[in-house]
Design a protein around this motif. Structure first.
Motif, mmCIF file in Angstrom:
data_model
loop_
_atom_site.group_PDB
_atom_site.id
_atom_site.type_symbol
_atom_site.label_atom_id
_atom_site.label_comp_id
_atom_site.label_asym_id
_atom_site.label_seq_id
_atom_site.Cartn_x
_atom_site.Cartn_y
_atom_site.Cartn_z
ATOM 1 N N ALA A 191 -116.490 -8.846 2.747
ATOM 2 C CA ALA A 191 -117.510 -9.644 3.022
ATOM 3 C C ALA A 191 -118.185 -8.966 4.413
ATOM 4 N N SER A 192 -119.473 -9.614 4.607
ATOM 5 C CA SER A 192 -120.256 -9.251 5.750
ATOM 6 C C SER A 192 -120.842 -10.696 6.553
ATOM 7 N N GLY A 193 -121.015 -10.384 7.821
ATOM 8 C CA GLY A 193 -121.626 -11.771 8.359
ATOM 9 C C GLY A 193 -121.455 -11.206 9.949
ATOM 10 N N THR A 194 -121.237 -12.359 10.899
ATOM 11 C CA THR A 194 -121.284 -12.140 12.310
ATOM 12 C C THR A 194 -119.969 -12.790 12.688
ATOM 13 N N TYR A 195 -119.405 -12.314 14.226
ATOM 14 C CA TYR A 195 -118.498 -12.737 14.721
ATOM 15 C C TYR A 195 -118.510 -12.847 16.326
ATOM 16 N N ALA A 196 -118.060 -13.827 16.744
ATOM 17 C CA ALA A 196 -118.517 -14.292 18.198
ATOM 18 C C ALA A 196 -117.435 -14.663 18.911
ATOM 19 N N LYS A 218 -118.643 -6.229 9.048
ATOM 20 C CA LYS A 218 -118.694 -5.713 7.676
ATOM 21 C C LYS A 218 -117.338 -5.592 7.299
ATOM 22 N N ASN A 219 -117.288 -5.315 5.647
ATOM 23 C CA ASN A 219 -115.866 -5.004 5.124
ATOM 24 C C ASN A 219 -114.669 -6.132 5.505
ATOM 25 N N VAL A 220 -114.972 -7.139 5.545
ATOM 26 C CA VAL A 220 -114.226 -8.354 6.243
ATOM 27 C C VAL A 220 -113.221 -8.954 4.973
ATOM 28 N N ASN A 221 -112.004 -8.760 5.294
ATOM 29 C CA ASN A 221 -111.197 -9.495 4.305
ATOM 30 C C ASN A 221 -110.297 -10.567 5.064
ATOM 31 N N VAL A 222 -110.297 -11.692 4.212
ATOM 32 C CA VAL A 222 -109.594 -12.877 4.940
ATOM 33 C C VAL A 222 -108.391 -13.151 4.235
ATOM 34 N N TYR A 225 -106.638 -19.395 8.631
ATOM 35 C CA TYR A 225 -106.686 -17.755 8.277
ATOM 36 C C TYR A 225 -107.031 -16.981 9.212
ATOM 37 N N VAL A 226 -106.726 -15.736 8.730
ATOM 38 C CA VAL A 226 -106.843 -14.539 9.689
ATOM 39 C C VAL A 226 -107.663 -13.495 8.931
ATOM 40 N N ALA A 227 -109.013 -12.982 9.821
ATOM 41 C CA ALA A 227 -109.766 -11.759 9.317
ATOM 42 C C ALA A 227 -109.555 -10.364 9.785
ATOM 43 N N ILE A 228 -109.775 -9.296 8.965
ATOM 44 C CA ILE A 228 -109.738 -8.051 9.287
ATOM 45 C C ILE A 228 -110.875 -7.557 8.942
ATOM 46 N N GLY A 229 -111.412 -6.687 9.733
ATOM 47 C CA GLY A 229 -112.842 -6.025 9.602
ATOM 48 C C GLY A 229 -113.280 -5.046 10.501
ATOM 49 N N GLU A 230 -114.464 -4.537 10.368
ATOM 50 C CA GLU A 230 -114.963 -3.672 11.322
ATOM 51 C C GLU A 230 -116.523 -4.201 11.756
ATOM 52 N N THR A 231 -116.910 -3.641 12.839
ATOM 53 C CA THR A 231 -118.210 -4.000 13.371
ATOM 54 C C THR A 231 -119.259 -3.235 12.766
ATOM 55 N N GLU A 232 -120.530 -2.918 12.980
ATOM 56 C CA GLU A 232 -121.569 -2.238 12.189
ATOM 57 C C GLU A 232 -121.162 -0.781 12.676
ATOM 58 N N ASP A 233 -120.633 -0.470 13.857
ATOM 59 C CA ASP A 233 -120.632 1.019 14.151
ATOM 60 C C ASP A 233 -119.082 1.386 13.855
ATOM 61 N N GLY A 234 -118.502 0.425 13.061
ATOM 62 C CA GLY A 234 -117.011 1.059 12.571
ATOM 63 C C GLY A 234 -115.919 0.497 13.260
#
Length: 217
Positions: free
Chosen positions: A35-40, A9-13, A67-76
């Motif tokens: 943005a929100s979504g999934t990362y693997a 969540k809270n993902v900036n690209v 692109y580079v993305a910065i964000g956090e997982t569901e637990d922060g």
């Protein structure tokens, strides 16, 4: 290791810019915000692959751009991706990249590419060595008198285990993708434990070494 998507969540690209420093750096504005979504992150033999899927609106993405993305997982827990290619620029944006270890023309994995992990217990008197490739016999010392932790990745089946070395006296150069690493140290009970068949994923501090399940080596 099979890539298991983790909700983010809270993902900036941001556009990736290969800037080598000097003068005033470029101002880089996000093309996707909040943005929100999934990362693997997954591994297969000598390859590490990354996939990021996001729900976006009114993004300014370009197809097949870096692109580079910065964000956090569901637990922060914060995360930063390596640069990735955009493969879908609709409202269901997709990014991906594969890096091959020990390939001269493949980009080195940096610290931000290490999969999220947890610490399982402290280690002291750590020694890190690399075994000579067969048929040679012996090993070369890389780190001694170190301290750190036993670690395990937070995702994947099975979880990958290894060691993070936070400090120590370095006598050899660490390089991303180095294999045949063996690490010994003392656990909190004072017993000596040894980990073998490790690969270096981050040569900086802390240095990260993981056992690569699924490797045929």
């Amino acid at each position: 290791m099979q890539a298991i998507p983790v909700k983010v969540k809270n993902v900036n690209v941001y556009p990736y810019i290969d800037w080598n420093g000097g003068g005033v750096g470029p101002v880089i504005l996000p093309v996707v915000e909040g943005a929100s979504g999934t990362y693997a992150v997954g591994t297969l033999i000598r390859s590490v692959f990354y996939n990021l899927d996001l729900q976006t609106k009114n993004s300014k993405l370009g197809i097949h751009q870096k692109y580079v993305a910065i964000g956090e997982t569901e637990d922060g827990t914060p995360f930063t991706t390596p640069w990735m290619y955009s493969t879908n620029v609709t409202n269901e944006a997709e990014f991906g990249r594969t890096i091959t270890l020990n390939q001269p023309n493949s980009e080195a994995i940096s610290a931000v590419s290490v999969p999220p992990y947890i610490t399982l217990g402290p280690l002291t008197d750590i020694t890190v060595s690399q075994l000579f490739p067969a048929p040679a016999i012996g090993e070369r010392l890389l780190i001694e008198n170190g301290s750190g932790n036993v670690i395990a990745t937070r995702t994947g089946t099975p979880h990958e285990m290894g060691v993070e070395v936070i400090s120590g006296n370095r006598s050899g150069k660490l390089v991303v993708g180095m294999k045949n690493i063996i690490i010994s140290g003392k656990n909190k009970e004072g017993k000596t434990v040894t980990f073998g068949h490790l690969t270096c994923l981050n040569p900086n501090e802390p240095a990260i070494f993981l056992h690569q399940f699924g490797s045929n080596e």
